[in-house]
Design a protein around this motif. Structure first.
Motif, short mmCIF file in Angstrom:
data_model
loop_
_atom_site.label_atom_id
_atom_site.label_comp_id
_atom_site.label_asym_id
_atom_site.label_seq_id
_atom_site.Cartn_x
_atom_site.Cartn_y
_atom_site.Cartn_z
N ASN A 106 0.85 -1.19 0.00
CA ASN A 106 0.00 0.00 0.00
C ASN A 106 0.89 1.24 0.00
O ASN A 106 1.59 1.51 0.96
CB ASN A 106 -0.91 -0.01 1.23
CG ASN A 106 -2.12 0.89 1.04
OD1 ASN A 106 -2.08 1.86 0.29
ND2 ASN A 106 -3.20 0.57 1.73
N PHE A 107 0.87 1.99 -1.10
CA PHE A 107 1.65 3.21 -1.23
C PHE A 107 0.82 4.37 -0.69
O PHE A 107 -0.24 4.69 -1.24
CB PHE A 107 2.01 3.48 -2.69
CG PHE A 107 3.01 2.51 -3.27
CD1 PHE A 107 4.32 2.90 -3.52
CD2 PHE A 107 2.65 1.21 -3.57
CE1 PHE A 107 5.24 2.02 -4.05
CE2 PHE A 107 3.55 0.32 -4.11
CZ PHE A 107 4.86 0.72 -4.34
N VAL A 108 1.31 5.01 0.36
CA VAL A 108 0.62 6.17 0.93
C VAL A 108 1.32 7.42 0.42
O VAL A 108 2.48 7.68 0.73
CB VAL A 108 0.62 6.13 2.47
CG1 VAL A 108 -0.04 7.39 3.02
CG2 VAL A 108 -0.09 4.89 2.97
N MET A 109 0.59 8.18 -0.40
CA MET A 109 1.15 9.39 -1.01
C MET A 109 0.43 10.62 -0.49
O MET A 109 -0.51 10.53 0.28
CB MET A 109 1.04 9.27 -2.53
CG MET A 109 1.87 8.11 -3.08
SD MET A 109 1.62 7.77 -4.83
CE MET A 109 0.06 6.87 -4.76
N ASP A 110 0.89 11.77 -0.91
CA ASP A 110 0.35 13.02 -0.39
C ASP A 110 -1.16 13.13 -0.60
O ASP A 110 -1.89 13.50 0.31
CB ASP A 110 1.05 14.21 -1.05
CG ASP A 110 2.49 14.35 -0.57
OD1 ASP A 110 2.80 13.83 0.51
OD2 ASP A 110 3.29 14.97 -1.29
N ASP A 111 -1.61 12.81 -1.81
CA ASP A 111 -3.03 12.99 -2.12
C ASP A 111 -3.71 11.71 -2.56
O ASP A 111 -4.81 11.75 -3.13
CB ASP A 111 -3.18 14.04 -3.24
CG ASP A 111 -2.56 15.37 -2.87
OD1 ASP A 111 -2.83 15.83 -1.75
OD2 ASP A 111 -1.80 15.92 -3.68
N ASP A 112 -3.09 10.59 -2.34
CA ASP A 112 -3.64 9.36 -2.89
C ASP A 112 -3.06 8.15 -2.19
O ASP A 112 -2.05 8.24 -1.48
CB ASP A 112 -3.31 9.29 -4.39
CG ASP A 112 -4.11 8.23 -5.12
OD1 ASP A 112 -5.13 7.77 -4.57
OD2 ASP A 112 -3.71 7.85 -6.24
N LYS A 113 -3.69 7.00 -2.38
CA LYS A 113 -3.16 5.71 -1.96
C LYS A 113 -3.26 4.76 -3.15
O LYS A 113 -4.18 4.86 -3.95
CB LYS A 113 -3.95 5.13 -0.78
CG LYS A 113 -3.69 5.81 0.55
CD LYS A 113 -4.43 5.07 1.66
CE LYS A 113 -4.15 5.72 3.03
NZ LYS A 113 -4.83 4.99 4.12
N LYS A 114 -2.28 3.86 -3.26
CA LYS A 114 -2.32 2.90 -4.36
C LYS A 114 -1.90 1.54 -3.83
O LYS A 114 -0.83 1.41 -3.22
CB LYS A 114 -1.41 3.34 -5.50
CG LYS A 114 -1.58 2.48 -6.76
CD LYS A 114 -0.85 3.07 -7.94
CE LYS A 114 -1.52 4.29 -8.50
NZ LYS A 114 -2.84 3.99 -9.13
N LEU A 115 -2.75 0.54 -4.05
CA LEU A 115 -2.49 -0.82 -3.60
C LEU A 115 -2.01 -1.63 -4.80
O LEU A 115 -2.75 -1.82 -5.77
CB LEU A 115 -3.75 -1.42 -3.01
CG LEU A 115 -3.61 -2.73 -2.22
CD1 LEU A 115 -2.78 -2.52 -0.96
CD2 LEU A 115 -4.98 -3.28 -1.85
N LEU A 116 -0.76 -2.10 -4.76
CA LEU A 116 -0.18 -2.84 -5.88
C LEU A 116 0.32 -4.21 -5.40
O LEU A 116 0.82 -4.33 -4.28
CB LEU A 116 0.99 -2.07 -6.49
CG LEU A 116 0.66 -0.68 -7.05
CD1 LEU A 116 1.91 -0.02 -7.60
CD2 LEU A 116 -0.41 -0.78 -8.13
N ARG A 117 0.19 -5.20 -6.27
CA ARG A 117 0.63 -6.55 -5.93
C ARG A 117 2.15 -6.67 -6.16
O ARG A 117 2.59 -7.04 -7.27
CB ARG A 117 -0.12 -7.60 -6.75
CG ARG A 117 0.12 -9.02 -6.26
CD ARG A 117 -0.68 -10.03 -7.08
NE ARG A 117 -0.37 -11.40 -6.69
CZ ARG A 117 -0.97 -12.07 -5.73
NH1 ARG A 117 -1.92 -11.49 -5.04
NH2 ARG A 117 -0.62 -13.32 -5.45
N ILE A 118 2.91 -6.37 -5.14
CA ILE A 118 4.37 -6.47 -5.20
C ILE A 118 4.88 -6.57 -3.77
O ILE A 118 4.30 -6.00 -2.85
CB ILE A 118 4.99 -5.25 -5.92
CG1 ILE A 118 6.50 -5.47 -6.14
CG2 ILE A 118 4.70 -3.96 -5.19
CD1 ILE A 118 7.13 -4.44 -7.06
#
Length: 260
Positions: A180-192
């Motif tokens: 789970n990438f927690v960014m300034d304005d977003d989150k992105k869940l990637l299979r890695i």
């Protein structure tokens, strides 16, 4: 008829194909074997095998998949010297349009998966007819890509690649098989896996425990107790540096402090 006569007179180009997916490799090999100007002399599915075969055979043309399981096409090319490989390169890629645009601007051809035989023939004709697109040109392109993508992190997921702004990533934590990438304005869940990410991320990203990687530049506060290290991020979330990763974290922190 004129095109056919030119084809007959031209010497065939020796070709090495590199792709880590069996079906994709076989498909490209079939296209090479069916092309009147090409002669297949080797294939590889790993970066190590690719480097060995290229050095041994010195092909005229390299059909190179960008995202291999054990490295990238750029890693392969950086390991080669110009005196061992002076051939031409066509990249095979599943990158999105941002990366494709970068290749287009620098006039080096690519094949975007999934591509049709007609597109394959077009790429071959373009490269065969351009004597300037040799290995020296590829090196220039690689350097340009590095400079233009310094703010980006490329994260592969299957046949896709995600381009994330490295400065906006605060931290990454594991959720099962996902990150789970927690960014300034977003989150992105990637299979890695985090282990895979450690090898992909820039130096400023530090593994702090089994479940988290943090961006050193986004640490707001560091609490160094006798037995534990606690990190407080800019968004207020806290992470403990586990014993297993404390040595690596301290070493990385020391290096970064002397770098910035």
């Amino acid at each position: 008829m004129g095109h056919q006569r030119n084809t007959d007179k031209m010497k065939k180009l020796s070709v090495v194909v590199v792709d880590d997916e069996g079906p994709a490799l076989r498909r490209v090999v079939k296209m090479v074997n069916e092309h009147p100007l090409l002669e297949l002399i080797g294939t590889a599915m790993t970066a190590g095998d690719a480097t060995r075969i290229i050095v041994e055979t010195k092909p005229d043309l390299l059909l190179l998949d960008i995202q291999l399981k054990d490295a990238t096409a750029f890693d392969v090319l950086e390991n080669l010297e110009e005196d061992t490989f002076k051939g031409k390169v066509i990249f095979i890629t599943a990158y999105d349009h941002y990366a494709i645009k970068a290749f287009e601007l620098r006039a080096l051809d690519y094949l975007m998966k999934p591509f049709k035989p007609e597109r394959f023939h077009e790429a071959i004709e373009r490269v065969v007819g351009n004597d300037k697109v040799g290995f020296h040109k590829v090196r220039d392109i690689m350097e340009g890509l590095k400079k233009s993508n310094t703010e980006l992190v490329v994260v592969p997921e299957g046949i896709k690649n995600y381009f994330l702004n490295r400065n906006s990533i605060q931290y990454i934590y594991a959720e099962g098989y996902y990150a789970n990438f927690v960014m300034d304005d977003d989150k992105k869940l990637l299979r890695i896996s985090l282990k895979k990410l450690e090898s992909l991320l820039p130096h400023s990203f530090v593994r702090v425990n089994k479940s988290a990687i943090v961006n050193y530049n986004r640490i707001s506060e560091l609490v160094n107790n006798k037995s534990t290290i606690k990190l407080i991020m800019e968004d207020g979330n806290e992470f403990q540096v586990s014993d297993a990763f404390s040595h690596g974290f301290k070493k990385m922190m020391h290096e970064l402090l002397h770098t910035y």
